[in-house]
Design a protein around this motif. Sequence first.
Motif, mmCIF file in Angstrom:
data_model
loop_
_atom_site.group_PDB
_atom_site.id
_atom_site.type_symbol
_atom_site.label_atom_id
_atom_site.label_comp_id
_atom_site.label_asym_id
_atom_site.label_seq_id
_atom_site.Cartn_x
_atom_site.Cartn_y
_atom_site.Cartn_z
ATOM 1 N N HIS A 10 0.769 -1.200 -0.005
ATOM 2 C CA HIS A 10 0.142 0.014 0.049
ATOM 3 C C HIS A 10 0.770 1.154 0.091
ATOM 4 O O HIS A 10 0.671 2.276 -0.708
ATOM 5 N N GLY A 11 2.113 1.188 0.704
ATOM 6 C CA GLY A 11 2.830 2.404 0.510
ATOM 7 C C GLY A 11 3.541 2.660 -0.745
ATOM 8 O O GLY A 11 3.572 3.794 -1.312
ATOM 9 N N LEU A 12 3.610 1.612 -1.365
ATOM 10 C CA LEU A 12 4.253 1.811 -2.749
ATOM 11 C C LEU A 12 3.072 2.535 -3.694
ATOM 12 O O LEU A 12 3.418 3.175 -4.669
ATOM 13 N N LEU A 13 1.847 1.818 -3.601
ATOM 14 C CA LEU A 13 0.569 2.486 -4.455
ATOM 15 C C LEU A 13 0.563 3.836 -4.151
ATOM 16 O O LEU A 13 0.290 4.674 -5.145
ATOM 17 N N LYS A 14 0.668 4.547 -2.795
ATOM 18 C CA LYS A 14 0.545 5.729 -2.566
ATOM 19 C C LYS A 14 1.766 6.460 -3.333
ATOM 20 O O LYS A 14 1.451 7.802 -3.228
ATOM 21 N N LEU A 15 3.035 6.041 -3.384
ATOM 22 C CA LEU A 15 3.915 6.652 -4.170
ATOM 23 C C LEU A 15 3.763 6.615 -5.875
ATOM 24 O O LEU A 15 4.678 7.012 -6.436
ATOM 25 N N GLY A 16 2.632 5.957 -6.175
ATOM 26 C CA GLY A 16 2.507 5.994 -7.695
ATOM 27 C C GLY A 16 2.850 4.464 -8.326
ATOM 28 O O GLY A 16 2.614 4.597 -9.528
ATOM 29 N N ILE A 43 4.564 -10.718 -6.373
ATOM 30 C CA ILE A 43 4.139 -9.644 -7.013
ATOM 31 C C ILE A 43 5.185 -8.694 -7.563
ATOM 32 O O ILE A 43 6.174 -8.509 -6.804
ATOM 33 N N SER A 44 4.916 -7.959 -8.736
ATOM 34 C CA SER A 44 5.862 -6.978 -9.189
ATOM 35 C C SER A 44 5.228 -5.687 -9.401
ATOM 36 O O SER A 44 3.887 -5.487 -9.875
ATOM 37 N N LEU A 45 5.895 -4.591 -8.914
ATOM 38 C CA LEU A 45 5.259 -3.319 -9.162
ATOM 39 C C LEU A 45 6.098 -2.250 -10.002
ATOM 40 O O LEU A 45 7.319 -2.358 -9.732
ATOM 41 N N ILE A 46 5.486 -1.295 -10.605
ATOM 42 C CA ILE A 46 6.275 -0.353 -11.570
ATOM 43 C C ILE A 46 5.906 0.945 -11.331
ATOM 44 O O ILE A 46 4.619 1.254 -10.969
ATOM 45 N N ALA A 47 6.693 1.960 -11.477
ATOM 46 C CA ALA A 47 6.445 3.508 -11.559
ATOM 47 C C ALA A 47 7.340 4.251 -12.511
ATOM 48 O O ALA A 47 8.545 3.665 -12.463
ATOM 49 N N LYS A 48 6.715 5.302 -13.040
ATOM 50 C CA LYS A 48 7.921 6.240 -13.716
ATOM 51 C C LYS A 48 8.509 6.879 -12.725
ATOM 52 O O LYS A 48 8.130 7.572 -11.601
ATOM 53 N N ARG A 49 9.799 6.954 -12.985
ATOM 54 C CA ARG A 49 10.863 7.479 -11.879
ATOM 55 C C ARG A 49 10.344 8.923 -11.532
ATOM 56 O O ARG A 49 10.404 9.344 -10.267
ATOM 57 N N THR A 50 10.122 9.821 -12.234
ATOM 58 C CA THR A 50 9.994 11.296 -12.124
ATOM 59 C C THR A 50 8.522 11.528 -11.358
ATOM 60 O O THR A 50 8.447 12.562 -10.911
ATOM 61 N N ASP A 51 7.845 10.430 -11.283
ATOM 62 C CA ASP A 51 6.508 10.646 -10.747
ATOM 63 C C ASP A 51 6.499 10.303 -9.415
ATOM 64 O O ASP A 51 5.773 10.537 -8.619
ATOM 65 N N VAL A 52 7.606 9.558 -8.851
ATOM 66 C CA VAL A 52 7.579 9.279 -7.369
ATOM 67 C C VAL A 52 7.994 10.168 -6.345
ATOM 68 O O VAL A 52 8.941 11.415 -6.831
ATOM 69 N N PRO A 56 11.077 15.798 0.997
ATOM 70 C CA PRO A 56 10.389 15.765 2.208
ATOM 71 C C PRO A 56 10.438 14.238 2.866
ATOM 72 O O PRO A 56 9.911 13.444 2.017
ATOM 73 N N PHE A 57 10.455 14.103 4.213
ATOM 74 C CA PHE A 57 10.536 12.764 4.622
ATOM 75 C C PHE A 57 9.037 12.254 4.520
ATOM 76 O O PHE A 57 8.607 11.136 4.697
ATOM 77 N N ASN A 58 8.087 13.123 4.571
ATOM 78 C CA ASN A 58 6.507 12.876 4.417
ATOM 79 C C ASN A 58 6.190 13.384 2.961
ATOM 80 O O ASN A 58 5.478 14.500 3.143
ATOM 81 N N PRO A 59 6.512 12.840 1.971
ATOM 82 C CA PRO A 59 6.135 13.636 0.809
ATOM 83 C C PRO A 59 4.662 13.770 0.338
ATOM 84 O O PRO A 59 4.319 14.514 -0.489
ATOM 85 N N LEU A 60 3.954 13.030 0.843
ATOM 86 C CA LEU A 60 2.354 13.013 0.665
ATOM 87 C C LEU A 60 1.606 14.073 1.462
ATOM 88 O O LEU A 60 0.405 14.144 1.362
ATOM 89 N N LEU A 61 2.454 14.629 2.463
ATOM 90 C CA LEU A 61 1.912 15.643 3.248
ATOM 91 C C LEU A 61 1.834 17.294 2.672
ATOM 92 O O LEU A 61 2.866 17.357 2.113
ATOM 93 N N PRO A 62 0.875 17.932 2.440
ATOM 94 C CA PRO A 62 0.963 19.296 1.981
ATOM 95 C C PRO A 62 1.493 20.432 2.856
ATOM 96 O O PRO A 62 1.132 21.366 2.580
ATOM 97 N N ASN A 63 2.366 19.950 3.679
ATOM 98 C CA ASN A 63 2.866 21.109 4.698
ATOM 99 C C ASN A 63 4.311 21.310 4.619
ATOM 100 O O ASN A 63 4.664 22.245 5.337
ATOM 101 N N TYR A 64 4.761 20.980 3.406
ATOM 102 C CA TYR A 64 6.338 21.373 3.035
ATOM 103 C C TYR A 64 6.233 22.601 2.208
ATOM 104 O O TYR A 64 6.101 22.383 0.893
ATOM 105 N N THR A 65 6.604 23.689 2.832
ATOM 106 C CA THR A 65 6.464 24.800 1.920
ATOM 107 C C THR A 65 7.725 25.609 1.614
ATOM 108 O O THR A 65 8.549 25.624 2.568
ATOM 109 N N ASP A 66 8.063 25.952 0.363
ATOM 110 C CA ASP A 66 9.333 26.668 0.065
ATOM 111 C C ASP A 66 9.066 28.018 0.299
ATOM 112 O O ASP A 66 8.133 28.629 -0.602
ATOM 113 N N ARG A 67 9.392 28.520 1.316
ATOM 114 C CA ARG A 67 9.115 30.031 1.764
ATOM 115 C C ARG A 67 10.045 31.261 1.083
ATOM 116 O O ARG A 67 10.234 32.024 1.599
ATOM 117 N N SER A 68 10.531 30.651 -0.075
ATOM 118 C CA SER A 68 11.379 31.757 -0.692
ATOM 119 C C SER A 68 10.556 32.937 -1.365
ATOM 120 O O SER A 68 9.545 32.716 -1.642
#
Length: 334
Positions: free
Chosen positions: A226-232, A246-255, A322-334
């Motif tokens: 399920h963690g891999l599915l969340k990563l695309g 089983i085998s899973l696959i993802a496009k590298r730039t989408d992870v 981000p260590f938690n890349p699925l959370l929307p709280n990492y903001t670049d404040r530049s």
Amino acid sequence: MKFRIRSAKKGDEEQLKKVSEAFHLCNLPKDISEIQKKIQQSEQSFSGTLPFQKRGFLFVLEEVQTERLVGSSQILAYYTHQKHPYFIIDQKISSLRLHYTKSDSVQLGGLVLLPEFRRGAEKLGRQIGAIRFLYMLEEPSIWPEEIEVSLTAPLKDNNTGSEFWDAVGKKVFSLNYREISELYQKDFPGFLSQIPKSMTLDLKSLPSGARRAVEEIHPETLSLYHGLLKLGFKQTPLRHFLDGGISLIAKRTDVPFIAQGKRVLVEAGHPAHPHPWLWSQQTEGVFTGGVIEGELNGEGLFISKEPLPDDMKPSIPCSVTPFNPLLPNYTDRS
């Protein structure tokens, strides 16, 4: 920093043997001489002295205070452009058909964490697993477009095989599961020579345990799945030839770990909204990394603790994500 992630090095053999004994994986051997070969290959891979199609990167998770190795993971670049035997599952006609696939994807493997370090607050499994994605930011142009992960089906006690192996593998090979796993690791052409050119199995004729290996996600791999599915990652119809996994696959730039990754300088500061970041740095063929708290601001990541981690060189850019890349709280404040 309680734990560090680094590239494997000479002298890690005995500890890696203990880590490998926590679970049986073909690409993390138990034999010291084979582990030495893995480490040598990894050192040459990180230094860039091996052609890409021969590279295999071995990462270790180390407890800083004790220097104890508690986990490992790998990137298996040498899987690219090699033919590998898989079964293709066809649910419509309830069959498995042997197929030799020549993949252009890079494989992730060898993810092992000692049992006593699982499910802790540090999320060490995520650290040693995700660091492989972050490393791909070092030289993005060399990596294939796709990443593949094979999930090993649960094995019997003492790693003597699986129910799928009992139903299929025993009828194909003259060697037992341990022996064929070692052959897979040491002599891949020799392993291939023992496999028939064609083979079709009727799923309905297999024992229930063997069918579950290819039709269901086993409880032992469910959270990772399920963690891999969340990563695309998306599940493919391919099943591992030896255990039915089983085998899973993802496009590298989408992870997300890769898509949100950046190359920045890290410096001590006063972040107003710090979050955990996975960081890595490679100098002279030696790779190090870990998790730090900080805030991204422009081309820099400001962390609240001084000094910087011992392994970090402040004058050289780091890869961070981000260590938690699925959370929307990492903001670049530049």
